[in-house]
Design an enzyme around this catalytic site. Structure first.
Site, PDB file in Angstrom:
ATOM      1  N   ASP A 210      -5.003  -7.230  -8.572  1.00 20.95           N
ATOM      2  CA  ASP A 210      -4.771  -8.084  -9.729  1.00 20.95           C
ATOM      3  C   ASP A 210      -3.436  -8.686  -9.846  1.00 20.95           C
ATOM      4  OD1 ASP A 210      -6.876  -6.259  -9.771  1.00 20.95           O
ATOM      5  OD2 ASP A 210      -6.714  -6.068 -12.131  1.00 20.95           O
ATOM      6  N   GLU A 439      -4.206   6.980  -8.882  1.00 20.47           N
ATOM      7  CA  GLU A 439      -4.639   5.848  -8.564  1.00 20.47           C
ATOM      8  C   GLU A 439      -4.088   4.962  -7.542  1.00 20.47           C
ATOM      9  OE1 GLU A 439      -5.474   1.703 -11.448  1.00 20.47           O
ATOM     10  OE2 GLU A 439      -4.227   3.430 -12.325  1.00 20.47           O
TER      11      GLU A 439
END
Length: 477
Positions: A210, A439
């Site tokens: 992103d 993550e």
């Protein structure tokens, strides 16, 4: 590998859980006095996937990402196949329930049971059923209007191979194959915005990376949405130092709103952000080879898929390969030319079957060079360690991610670099364990960053622990 805390004490079995879930939960609850570190890691990874299951699919994170995400579900299914092939099939089919009639698989399928403010942009922002009606958005479930990388056919093929007889009895391949064909057809037709043959992405969220510096040049052209026009939900659960800035988020919102106002119609939209991303297209090629394998299993001609995969590989090389840098670059279709940034997206094409050996060798050299050899982890930084925009903490601007490491591991196996693949596998499993399935990882300090108990980290840990070597080495063609 370093030890980490084992899974927390299991909860009482719910009588309404499916039998397969009760069996897996019961297995995890048994004492294991002689458990090795690998078994402990497997149990912990399985626990994450069970805890993040919603009843129809798996959320990436219970806090930060409470809905179903597209490429997350593909990676999750790859790991779930080692616990339950049927559960892995359901993961993919629940995602495909949100597919649009034009073939696109949206990047979010929303859980209607959650409040609208559980995540932003919410269903009320995307307005998929209304705004996307003309191009085939379903009335339900509600979805976003953009897409994510096409890992799905690869995932479906690996899920099928986990239990091919059960898959055949349930008709899994026969159901998903035409839907995945439609998905690829959408990408190579409606998203070939420059006529060069590759699929373009029209929002920074679509390539999956992103906040990459690769988008900075294109984003400077975008006037951000006003700060009072949106309320970020990600900062409620994420450290602001890890997340995109408000300025960048405002640009993301502006682009999504403009696409919505065009009716999500790629023929009508005036795309001010349009790039050809090497990782996105490499995954399209790899999944096209997977479609060819599915076609053969179903007794259908595979030539359309093999020919498309070969054609796309040639276009990937001719349009995005930078021989001087030894990696693939992003092409900015609006500004023109290749983007002068090095990111992990330029290394992921190592996963492509039948990539020329000379290019595969250059990519492995780049992996071990100063731009991507991290001081604190064997995982691969998401951005050039020597680059002007490198940030070891901020989302996709430097941190090392587990899903890209898995893809590069698969690529190393595919092209015969077994020693490098073995080292990456070992470092992956060690980091997954001590980070509590984080993550991503700070490549400079090795600190765990982002969410913990992250589903694709757990799923891909299971895959590297459980998959036979031939799962990675057997060619798709």
């Amino acid at each position: 590998m370093p030890s980490h805390r084992g899974p927390r004490r299991s909860r009482p079995l719910h009588p309404r859980l499916p039998a397969e879930v009760r069996r897996v939960t019961a297995l995890l609850s048994r004492p294991a006095p002689t458990a090795t570190a690998a078994l402990t890691l497997r149990r912990g990874a399985a626990r994450v996937l069970i805890d993040n299951w919603t009843g129809t699919s798996t959320v990436p994170s219970r806090t930060l990402y409470p809905h179903q995400w597209s490429w997350d579900s593909a990676f999750i299914a790859i790991g779930l196949r080692h616990l339950s092939a049927r559960r892995a099939q359901q993961e993919l089919e629940s995602l495909l329930a949100g597919q649009w009639a034009d073939g696109r698989i949206p990047h979010i399928v929303f859980n209607s049971a959650l409040p609208p403010d559980a995540y932003f942009p919410s269903p009320d922002f995307w307005q998929s059923a209304r705004a996307g009606h003309a191009v085939g958005a379903p009335a339900a479930p509600q979805t976003s209007g953009i897409v994510q990388p096409p890992v799905h056919a690869l995932a479906a093929w690996l899920v099928h191979r986990a239990e091919p007889e059960e898959s055949g009895r349930r008709g899994f391949l026969a159901r998903v194959y035409p839907r995945l064909v439609a998905w690829h057809d959408y990408l190579v037709s409606r998203r070939d915005l420059d006529g060069g043959g590759l699929a373009a992405t029209v929002h920074p969220w679509e390539p999956g990376m992103d906040n990459s510096p690769c988008w900075d040049q294109a984003l400077r052209r975008i006037q951000p949405a006003a700060p009072d026009a949106f309320q970020r939900a990600d900062l409620n659960h994420g450290n602001p130092a890890d997340r995109p800035t408000d300025l960048d988020y405002g640009r993301y919102v502006r682009l999504a709103a403009d696409y919505r106002e065009s009716g999500y119609d790629d023929r009508r939209a005036q795309h001010r952000f349009a790039v050809e991303d090497p990782s996105f297209n490499a995954l399209l090629i790899t999944s096209e080879w997977a479609l060819a394998a599915m076609a053969r299993a179903l007794g259908t001609p595979d030539a359309p898929h093999t020919e498309r995969a070969k054609r796309l590989t040639g276009q990937l090389i001719s349009r995005l390969w930078d021989d001087t840098a030894g990696l693939f670059r992003v092409r900015d279709l609006v500004g023109g030319g290749l983007v002068d940034e090095r990111s992990v997206a330029g290394l992921v094409p190592l996963v492509v079957p039948h990539l020329p050996q000379s290019i595969a060798a250059r990519l492995t050299d780049t992996l071990g060079g100063p731009h991507f050899k991290a001081p604190a982890t064997g995982l691969v930084p998401s951005y050039d360690l020597t680059g002007h925009a490198f940030d070891p903490q901020r989302y996709w601007r430097g941190p090392a991610w587990f899903n890209t490491a898995w893809l590069i591991h698969r690529g190393l196996c595919t092209h015969g670099y077994t020693a490098g693949a073995g080292r990456l596998r070992r470092d992956f499993l060690e980091a997954a364990g001590w980070s509590r399935f984080a993550e991503y990882i700070d490549p400079v300090t090795g600190a765990a960053r982002g969410a913990r108990n992250f589903s694709w980290t757990a799923a891909l840990t299971l895959d590297l622990l459980c998959a036979d070597d031939t799962d990675d080495k057997e060619p798709l063609s």
